[in-house]
Motif scaffolding. Structure first.
Motif, PDB file in Angstrom:
ATOM      1  N   LEU A   8      -5.627   4.061   6.360  1.00  0.00           N
ATOM      2  CA  LEU A   8      -5.817   2.722   6.603  1.00  0.00           C
ATOM      3  C   LEU A   8      -5.666   2.148   7.972  1.00  0.00           C
ATOM      4  CD1 LEU A   8      -3.841   1.653   3.463  1.00  0.00           C
ATOM      5  CD2 LEU A   8      -6.241   1.465   4.015  1.00  0.00           C
TER       6      LEU A   8
ATOM      7  N   TYR B  63     -15.409  -0.550   4.624  1.00  0.00           N
ATOM      8  CA  TYR B  63     -15.076  -0.879   3.345  1.00  0.00           C
ATOM      9  C   TYR B  63     -14.359  -1.840   2.928  1.00  0.00           C
ATOM     10  CZ  TYR B  63     -11.384   1.916   5.041  1.00  0.00           C
ATOM     11  OH  TYR B  63     -10.318   2.691   5.830  1.00  0.00           O
ATOM     12  N   TYR B  64     -13.377  -2.256   3.920  1.00  0.00           N
ATOM     13  CA  TYR B  64     -12.275  -3.365   3.777  1.00  0.00           C
ATOM     14  C   TYR B  64     -13.101  -4.768   3.507  1.00  0.00           C
ATOM     15  CZ  TYR B  64      -8.532  -1.430   5.548  1.00  0.00           C
ATOM     16  OH  TYR B  64      -7.376  -0.541   5.987  1.00  0.00           O
TER      17      TYR B  64
ATOM     18  N   VAL C 218     -16.007  -5.586   2.391  1.00  0.00           N
ATOM     19  CA  VAL C 218     -17.173  -5.593   1.583  1.00  0.00           C
ATOM     20  C   VAL C 218     -16.548  -6.191   0.553  1.00  0.00           C
ATOM     21  CG1 VAL C 218     -18.408  -4.223   0.047  1.00  0.00           C
ATOM     22  CG2 VAL C 218     -17.807  -3.076   1.952  1.00  0.00           C
ATOM     23  N   LYS C 219     -17.672  -7.334  -0.154  1.00  0.00           N
ATOM     24  CA  LYS C 219     -17.062  -8.462  -1.005  1.00  0.00           C
ATOM     25  C   LYS C 219     -18.153  -8.539  -1.941  1.00  0.00           C
ATOM     26  CE  LYS C 219     -13.871 -10.881  -2.543  1.00  0.00           C
ATOM     27  NZ  LYS C 219     -12.521 -10.228  -2.751  1.00  0.00           N
TER      28      LYS C 219
ATOM     29  N   GLN D 145       0.901  -1.003  -0.009  1.00  0.00           N
ATOM     30  CA  GLN D 145      -0.030  -0.013  -0.091  1.00  0.00           C
ATOM     31  C   GLN D 145       0.830   1.326   0.111  1.00  0.00           C
ATOM     32  OE1 GLN D 145      -3.172  -0.190  -0.443  1.00  0.00           O
ATOM     33  NE2 GLN D 145      -3.364  -2.452  -0.406  1.00  0.00           N
TER      34      GLN D 145
END
Lengths: 219, 246
Positions: free
Chosen positions: A139, A215-216, A218-219, A117
């Motif tokens: 992050l 948000y991480y 969410v798939k 990142q």
């Protein structure tokens, strides 16, 4: 028997004192968050002298009792010519103390970010501060949040120690009420409930923030 | 004029040499495929171009300007902006949408006004076939889609050269093609590209030059047709027989 009437009579005074406790806690929280981030960055610095200095700071602050630190700042500082009023001494002590804990929380959160990142940020041409502001800090929020709120709750409860240097916070007010009325159980019951309400607010904030930062997953 | 030049570049990790006296020139508009066994130093070579790794000795020139060494940080950062990079593991920023990822460089680094950056980012996402996915977060995209966003993100900085570090190695087989197609069309548009890859088909079809590396050295450098049909070096033949038979 518990004297309910007594509790109703004295609740406005205790509620008023909550403002002091909350004010001191939130102010200290703001200072120690900023300081904690700074110390975490020093700890992560590649310059040995900076990271060692931060390590020593964390080592001393975490390794000695908060009460002792409060006494050191309130009673021992005047020997150096710097006399602080109880409020300032209380906020300063709580801020310094929490900053050490926050720095470790932020350090571990920053280290949990995959190197890819930050490499992507460097490759795109960001400088160190841009990378920090745009990538690293956003992050780190998610992994840092639960331990951060935990430490904020500790900070709020620890603020009761400032009652010892005569700051009229919730704890000090409670003590002064029961020392004249001798109704320790009633006063402490109310005081405990009020602390619980204040720490619950932080917990609610954690839950809602965690949801917003999801948000991480969410798939 | 070469866009990227390696002059006698060496790099050691501790006492372990990973690059030994590599010299290589990449001309404007060329696509150079770097192939070779793992551990050959291909990725390290690529990462030295934008100084994600610092080379130990020798010189790397970007458009004639040396990069790295005792260069001032500000000059290094500016030079990096002319080099786009695509990683094996995509490395999209998970807290930003696809559009946000592409806009980030222009807005934060180049200070492009947001409205203009947005237009450009939308155009780039369209170019890589993801116009309909602009609002999605990386976690909602497939590997192939993420890698295409990563390509758009690098292109948004209008780089002089693009580095691809095994851009398809982490992808499921059915997604490799969609990424290779985007890379192919970039090549057709005249982008200068330095591509570390295991896709021999791509190297043969798209590259102008193929470079075989082994043990940190350039073993052979040739036009793809020559390289794949009639390699000069024994080491190249051995490598090709292994990868082409598998």
């Amino acid at each position: 028997m518990i004297d309910w009437n007594f509790m109703v009579t004295y609740s406005p005074r205790l509620l008023k004192a909550c403002e002091v406790t909350f004010g001191i806690s939130v102010t200290s929280l703001a200072f120690s968050t900023v300081a904690g981030l700074g110390i975490a960055l020093l700890r992560l610095s590649s310059r040995r002298i900076l990271s060692s200095a931060a390590w020593i700071y964390v080592w001393i602050v975490r390794g000695t009792p908060l009460l002792l630190q409060l006494f050191a700042i309130y009673y021992a500082m005047p020997m150096t010519g710097l006399r602080l009023d109880p409020w300032t001494a209380g906020i300063l002590t709580l801020s310094l103390n929490s900053s050490a804990y926050f720095s470790e929380i932020f350090r571990s959160a920053i280290q949990s970010i995959p190197t890819g990142q930050t490499e992507a940020a460097i490759a795109i041409g960001m400088g160190p501060l841009q990378t920090l502001r745009r990538i690293v800090i956003p992050l780190s929020l998610r992994p840092a949040l639960p331990p951060y709120v935990g430490q904020a709750i500790t900070l709020l409860k620890n603020s009761s120690l400032v009652s010892i240097i005569a700051v009229p916070d919730l704890m000090q007010t409670a003590q002064s009420i029961y020392s004249t009325t001798f109704k320790v159980v009633e006063v402490m019951l109310m005081t405990g409930i009020l602390y619980l309400i204040m720490t619950s607010l932080l917990q609610i904030a954690q839950t809602s923030l965690e949801r917003r930062l999801s948000y991480y997953t969410v798939k | 004029m070469s866009i990227v030049s390696f002059r006698d570049v060496s790099k050691t990790f501790g006492s372990h040499p990973v690059l030994r006296n590599v010299s290589l020139d990449i001309e404007e508009g060329q696509v150079v495929a770097i192939i070779g066994p793992s551990g050959a130093g291909k990725s390290t070579l690529l990462r030295c171009v934008n100084q994600l790794e610092r080379h130990s000795t020798g010189e790397i020139l970007i458009d004639g300007t040396p990069i790295g060494g005792n260069q001032r940080k500000r000059d290094l950062i500016r030079l990096r902006q002319t080099v786009g990079m695509v990683f094996q593991s995509f490395n999209l920023w998970p807290h930003l949408s696809a559009l946000g990822n592409v806009m980030e460089g222009p807005v934060t680094v180049l200070k492009t006004p947001v409205a203009i950056a947005r237009q450009q980012a939308e155009a780039l996402l369209k170019q890589v076939g993801l116009a309909d996915h602009a609002a999605k977060y990386p976690g909602q995209l497939s590997g192939g889609q993420q890698q295409r966003v990563a390509i758009a993100r690098a292109l948004a900085m209008k780089p002089r050269v693009m580095l691809f570090d095994e851009a398809t190695s982490a992808l499921d087989p059915e997604m490799v093609q969609e990424v290779l197609r985007v890379m192919e069309s970039l090549a057709a548009d005249g982008m200068t590209m330095l591509v570390v890859t295991h896709e021999m088909g791509f190297a043969r079809k798209v590259a102008d030059r193929v470079v075989l590396m082994a043990n940190g050295q350039v073993v052979e450098e040739d036009a793809p047709e020559t390289f794949f049909t009639n390699p000069k070096e024994e080491r190249s033949r051995a490598f090709l027989s292994r990868v082409l038979s598998s």
